[in-house]
Write an enzyme that holds these catalytic residues in place. Structure first.
Site, PDB file in Angstrom:
ATOM      1  N   GLU A 462       5.450 -14.887  26.737  1.00  0.00           N
ATOM      2  CA  GLU A 462       6.241 -13.930  27.521  1.00  0.00           C
ATOM      3  C   GLU A 462       5.670 -12.512  27.476  1.00  0.00           C
ATOM      4  O   GLU A 462       6.333 -11.551  27.109  1.00  0.00           O
ATOM      5  CB  GLU A 462       7.692 -13.955  27.047  1.00  0.00           C
ATOM      6  CG  GLU A 462       8.354 -15.283  27.372  1.00  0.00           C
ATOM      7  CD  GLU A 462       9.778 -15.405  26.862  1.00  0.00           C
ATOM      8  OE1 GLU A 462      10.623 -15.925  27.614  1.00  0.00           O
ATOM      9  OE2 GLU A 462      10.052 -15.006  25.721  1.00  0.00           O
ATOM     10  N   GLU A 529       9.186 -24.312  27.191  1.00  0.00           N
ATOM     11  CA  GLU A 529      10.537 -24.173  26.648  1.00  0.00           C
ATOM     12  C   GLU A 529      11.497 -24.811  27.648  1.00  0.00           C
ATOM     13  O   GLU A 529      11.425 -24.536  28.847  1.00  0.00           O
ATOM     14  CB  GLU A 529      10.914 -22.707  26.423  1.00  0.00           C
ATOM     15  CG  GLU A 529      10.100 -22.020  25.329  1.00  0.00           C
ATOM     16  CD  GLU A 529      10.473 -20.548  25.158  1.00  0.00           C
ATOM     17  OE1 GLU A 529      11.602 -20.156  25.566  1.00  0.00           O
ATOM     18  OE2 GLU A 529       9.641 -19.788  24.624  1.00  0.00           O
TER      19      GLU A 529
END
Length: 1015
Positions: A462, A529
């Site tokens: 991220e 994820e």
């Protein structure tokens, strides 16, 4: 960078991230003799500095004891601190949890690489030591395995070095600074540095020396770095071993190196090499013919011993190294392991312990690797930083595929309040951030490169996209072409799409994944994820695992995440509880968002694991009346190590059990007959259970542990007609008063209230079962996922509707064998919604309850359609014939099995960080509630199975508690019988709705019925 004096300005200088630090190297061990190497015990050339250090804490740099490192500076009166350990978990500073935002957001107006000057905690550590005997004339180094986030080192008053990157080692040469006798080691640790801008992971923000610290020496000819690369031929049968060594030391010139490979049983397969060191380098290549392959299913490890002899022929060093022959590659846009398409059944794992934070122990890691393997997971992503070296050794040995992720996350620089806003993103395309980011990549690769478990390097997490991260990916590919490269962030910045070898997304819905896979993609897909396991979650996971067989380019995913990050704290009365963000006065905070684990922080498995284990099983069992179909989806392992156990149960009671030896090769299926003779069975409901269990204990499980399970449920019609036993029936006596109606049948005494419009008393054999009358219920205590969808706002009218339904009509009818009374309710949510609850008292003393809902369009979905009442807390035991044994829901019941399961009522409430809906069972045929003497009552489903929750708390009590300690003292056992409850969801916890088939439309016509009877 080299320097002889420390400079505090390095903390905020993006170009300075190490000073005098040694180059990164492989994490191998080394010994003086073959005997020591084979024993693989404690290294004699390593001296542990873990333990108690002297310590001083300062809230900011200008408060620190600046000259504490000087030899004559006294630390008398300083505190003690344990190393490894976090400063904030040992009584100093502020514990803080934030997710995406930077920890100083709203407190300091900063842009990278600026640092907060008012709150940059400094820990000053002092440790004295004497060199171990025999080290005096040898080079001596120090290794810090993990320090957060930046630190300076002095020895005997002289500056040694500086390091950043909290999660990879920093080594320094101490030799020039040593003195005879006592040596004073001083370490100054800063919580904030330029590295802090790159470490914005979703975790608690700590600082300190939190991994091992040790001194080490090396022999006169020492292998500083070792690179092992295995390869397989096109048939994936014959193996080649390539070995590259870097040697150092005064005896390295003229030294000779030989290698010996042994199999897993210790048998010597070949000794090879015997070559001289040239310019400090040695390269060996050896072909071994047919080899045993390494995979997560069969993690076969060879043992390589590398021996170094000096010019005189004396053995000076032996390096033991595990070797796994395996090949990971992309074939026709699909990832393959040893020639077979791989599917990652993975989980993201933070290093965490509720008392020690990220300073986890060997025991923690052993528990974790066993638990992960026991529950059919085959892969781990090291979210979001390199782990301790021992973890990779365990993954090699136990068999887990690893995505090794570098220590990089800059989430707060480009995503704000969920919106992508990269106006000041780092590292982006900013060249000044290139070196500090690249250093983290190099440090990870060089340390971890020899672990066969690592299949993929990850460029971090991220951190958006950009040229800097792209260059990191190119480094990975050039430094190690035997592995692939992962990075999810290119989803947000497609300019450098080649950064990642696979399409990786977070929390994409199943429909979005299918859309990608149906669009002729150029890369395979993984969810790095998915299934956000916050609180009561993991609903709908089957929608993802069903893609595995549908799309070859769908290659699995990694659940978020493995363990709750919660920390023990004491409430105001001194009782410990697991606390979350904000509980320590930390602001800003992201509160309970740290609780996303399929394992609780105290390392107790959550009920969610039941679903994970079933949906991740590689071997699938499909029993029916004739036998069982076995589908072995393993890539390499057959079922010879397993025993097939089958059983037949009638109404939950076992009537037949047996075992079979069945060997199903990998990637094949077989149908096996079972000796059930189902057609001759007596009438009733049956369950055929089939399971594979381990014949013998393994590293990760005990003998008899279950690895795969399947169940088939069917009803056998009865030829005989049931005959009513008149001895069990009594006359029905009705007493109609002005306010109440009493009904008496033998030992059953029932009282209905005209005023309250409900059943107010049910005495069975003289014991009252109703402590608070039944009432229609349309609300459940919101789960974390419910809160993410703003259920309180969107569906909150059902909360109000459940508080006080109004009885608008009642009518009764008496027949010789029953008395029936029906109550009609109106709800404040809409005049068009009608609920009817009918109670029928029958001649056998049972009470039949029928609940009917007639809805209308235009209202929000119902969370639940139920009837709830309170009984005495003395009924503290519950036993079900239901789906179980763990809690389950409409969208999380694939891993549940029909059977008789029991529990204490107090234990039905799952210890999620925030109290919420939990403890539900679907497919309930009956349930018994009893006191400790076995007295109580039974609830039986009628017509169709129901859902049931038995709890010490009401939905409203759970709803209004933010912590377990806020729940009231237990005064009741709360019984909630539901015809239907919505699923729990899990696609994410910030807006993803429960899938439509698991919701309850408001315009439905719903009904359910059940029976209450005495035991």
């Amino acid at each position: 960078m080299k320097a002889t004096q420390a400079d505090i300005n390095w903390l905020g200088n993006v170009s300075v991230f190490e000073v005098n630090r040694l180059n990164a190297y492989s994490d191998h061990r080394y010994y003086s003799t073959m005997e020591e190497a084979q024993a693989a015990g404690t290294m004699k050339m390593r001296y542990d500095l873990n333990g108690t250090w002297k310590f001083n804490y300062a809230i900011r740099p200008d408060c620190r004891p600046e000259l504490f490192y000087q030899s004559d500076y006294s630390s008398e009166g300083w505190d003690d601190i344990e190393v490894p350990g976090h400063i904030q978990l040992q009584g100093y500073g502020q514990i803080q949890y934030v997710n995406t935002q930077y920890p100083w957001d709203g407190l300091n107006e900063l842009r990278p690489p600026a640092l907060p000057q008012d709150k940059n905690a400094v820990g000053s550590y002092i440790r004295t030591f004497h060199l171990p005997s025999g080290w005096q004339n040898n080079p001596v180094f120090i290794s810090f395995q993990g320090v957060e986030s930046a630190f300076y080192v002095w020895l005997n008053g002289q500056f040694v070095g500086y390091g950043e990157d909290s999660f990879t080692p920093s080594d320094f040469d101490l030799t020039p600074f040593l003195q005879d006798g006592e040596n004073k080691l001083a370490v100054e640790v800063y919580q904030r540095s330029t590295g802090s801008w790159l470490e914005d992971q979703d975790f608690w923000r700590f600082s300190g020396i939190f991994r091992d610290v040790y001194l080490y020496t090396v022999p006169a000819a020492h292998i500083r770095d070792l690179r092992v690369v295995t390869d397989l031929d096109s048939s994936y049968t014959n193996g080649t071993l390539n070995l590259d060594l870097k040697l150092e030391g005064k005896a390295a010139a003229g030294a000779r190196v030989e290698a010996e490979l042994r199999d897993a049983e210790g048998n010597i397969l070949r000794t090879f090499g015997g070559v001289e060191v040239t310019n400090g380098l040695v390269s060996l290549r050896e072909e071994f013919g047919k080899v045993n392959l390494w995979s997560a299913e069969i993690p076969y490890l060879y043992r390589l011993y590398i021996r170094v002899y000096d010019a005189a022929g004396q053995l000076v060093e032996v390096v033991p190294q595990s070797v796994g022959f395996r090949k990971f590659e992309m074939i026709d846009k699909v990832m393959h392991i040893n020639g077979k398409r791989i599917v990652f059944k993975g989980v993201n794992r933070h290093e965490f312990n509720p008392r020690r934070g990220r300073a986890i122990t060997k025991e923690d890691m052993l528990w974790d690797v066993r638990t992960i393997k026991q529950n059919n997971m085959n892969a781990v992503r090291t979210s979001h930083y390199p782990n301790q070296s021992l973890w990779y050794e365990l993954c090699d040995e136990y068999g887990l595929y690893v995505i090794d992720e570098m220590n990089l996350e800059t989430h707060g620089s480009w995503q704000k309040l969920g919106a992508v806003e990269p106006s000041w993103v780092i590292p982006g395309d900013k060249p000044e951030w290139h070196d500090i980011v690249m250093d983290r990549a190099v440090s990870m690769v060089e340390r971890d490169k020899n672990h066969p478990s690592i299949l993929i390097w990850s460029c971090g997490n991220e951190s958006h996209g950009g040229e800097v991260i792209y260059k990191v990916s190119q480094y990975f590919k050039s430094a190690d072409p035997t592995r692939l490269v992962h990075y999810e962030g290119v989803f947000h910045d497609r300019r450098f799409d080649e950064t990642s070898d696979m399409e990786s997304r977070m929390y994409a819905k199943p429909a979005d994944i299918e859309e990608f896979l149906n669009a002729n993609p150029t890369k395979p897909y993984i969810s790095c994820e998915y299934m956000h396991a916050m609180g009561n979650s993991i609903g709908g996971m089957h929608k993802y695992t069903e893609l595995e067989d549908k799309y070859p380019m769908y290659q699995g995913g990694f659940i978020w995440d493995y363990i709750d990050q919660s920390i023990y704290k004491k409430d105001r009365y001194g009782k410990e509880y697991l606390a979350y963000g904000g509980d320590f006065g930390d602001r800003p905070s992201d509160y309970s968002f740290c609780g996303n684990g399929i394992v609780h922080a105290d390392r107790k498995v959550t009920a969610k694991m039941q679903e994970v284990k079933f949906l991740y099983q590689n071997i699938k069992l499909f029993p029916d009346r004739e036998g069982v179909k076995i589908v072995n989806s393993n890539l390499f392992a057959d079922t010879s190590a397993l025993e097939l156990v089958y059983s037949l149960e009638r109404e939950g009671h076992e009537v037949l059990r047996g075992t079979l030896e069945v060997n199903v090769p990998a990637q094949s299926e077989k149908i096996v007959s079972l000796p059930l003779d189902a057609d001759t069975l007596a009438g009733g409901e049956y369950a055929i259970n089939a399971a594979f269990v381990l014949k013998e204990a393994t590293l990760w499980a005990d003998k008899g542990d279950e690895v795969a399970f399947g169940q088939y449920i069917f009803t056998q019609e009865s030829a005989a007609t049931a005959v009513e036993d008149l001895n069990l029936t009594s006359d029905i006596q009705v007493v109609e008063g002005d306010v109440n109606i009493g009904v008496r049948v033998g030992q059953t005494h029932v009282l209905f209230s005209k005023a309250f419009g409900t059943l107010v008393s049910l005495k069975l054999s003289g014991r009252e079962t109703i402590a608070q009358p039944p009432a229609p219920l349309f609300w459940r205590a919101t789960t974390d996922n419910d809160k993410g969808t703003a259920m309180g706002f969107e569906l909150g009218a059902w909360y109000a509707a459940s508080l006080l339904p109004r009885c608008v009509e009642w009518k009764a009818e008496q027949k010789p064998d029953q008395y029936r009374i029906e109550f009609t309710y109106k709800l404040n949510i809409s005049a068009d919604v009608q609920v009817k609850v009918a109670y029928t008292v029958r001649a056998d003393g049972s009470v039949h309850v029928h609940n009917a809902y007639k809805g209308t369009a235009g209202l929000p979905d119902l969370p639940i359609h139920a009837l709830s009442f309170k009984t005495s807390p003395e009924y503290g035991n519950v036993e079900w014939l239901a789906m179980g044994p763990e809690e389950n829901y409409a969208d999380r019941a694939f891993g549940a099995r029909l059977g008789i399961h029991g529990s204490k009522v107090a234990d039905t409430v799952a210890p999620y960080l925030v109290p919420q809906e939990s403890g539900n069972r679907t497919g309930v045929r009956w349930a018994k509630l009893t006191d400790d003497a076995g007295r109580g009552f039974k609830i039986e489903a009628s017509a169709a199975p129901v859902e049931l929750n038995v709890s010490p708390y009401t939905a409203f009590e759970l709803e209004n508690a933010q912590h377990v300690y806020e729940l009231p003292p237990v005064h009741y056992t709360v019984v909630t019988v539901a015809g239907k409850q919505m699923g729990v969801g899990g696609d994410d916890s910030w807006g993803a709705p429960v899938h439509p088939e698991y919701r309850i439309a408001s315009d439905s016509e719903l009904e359910f019925e059940f029976v209450i009877r005495s035991l």
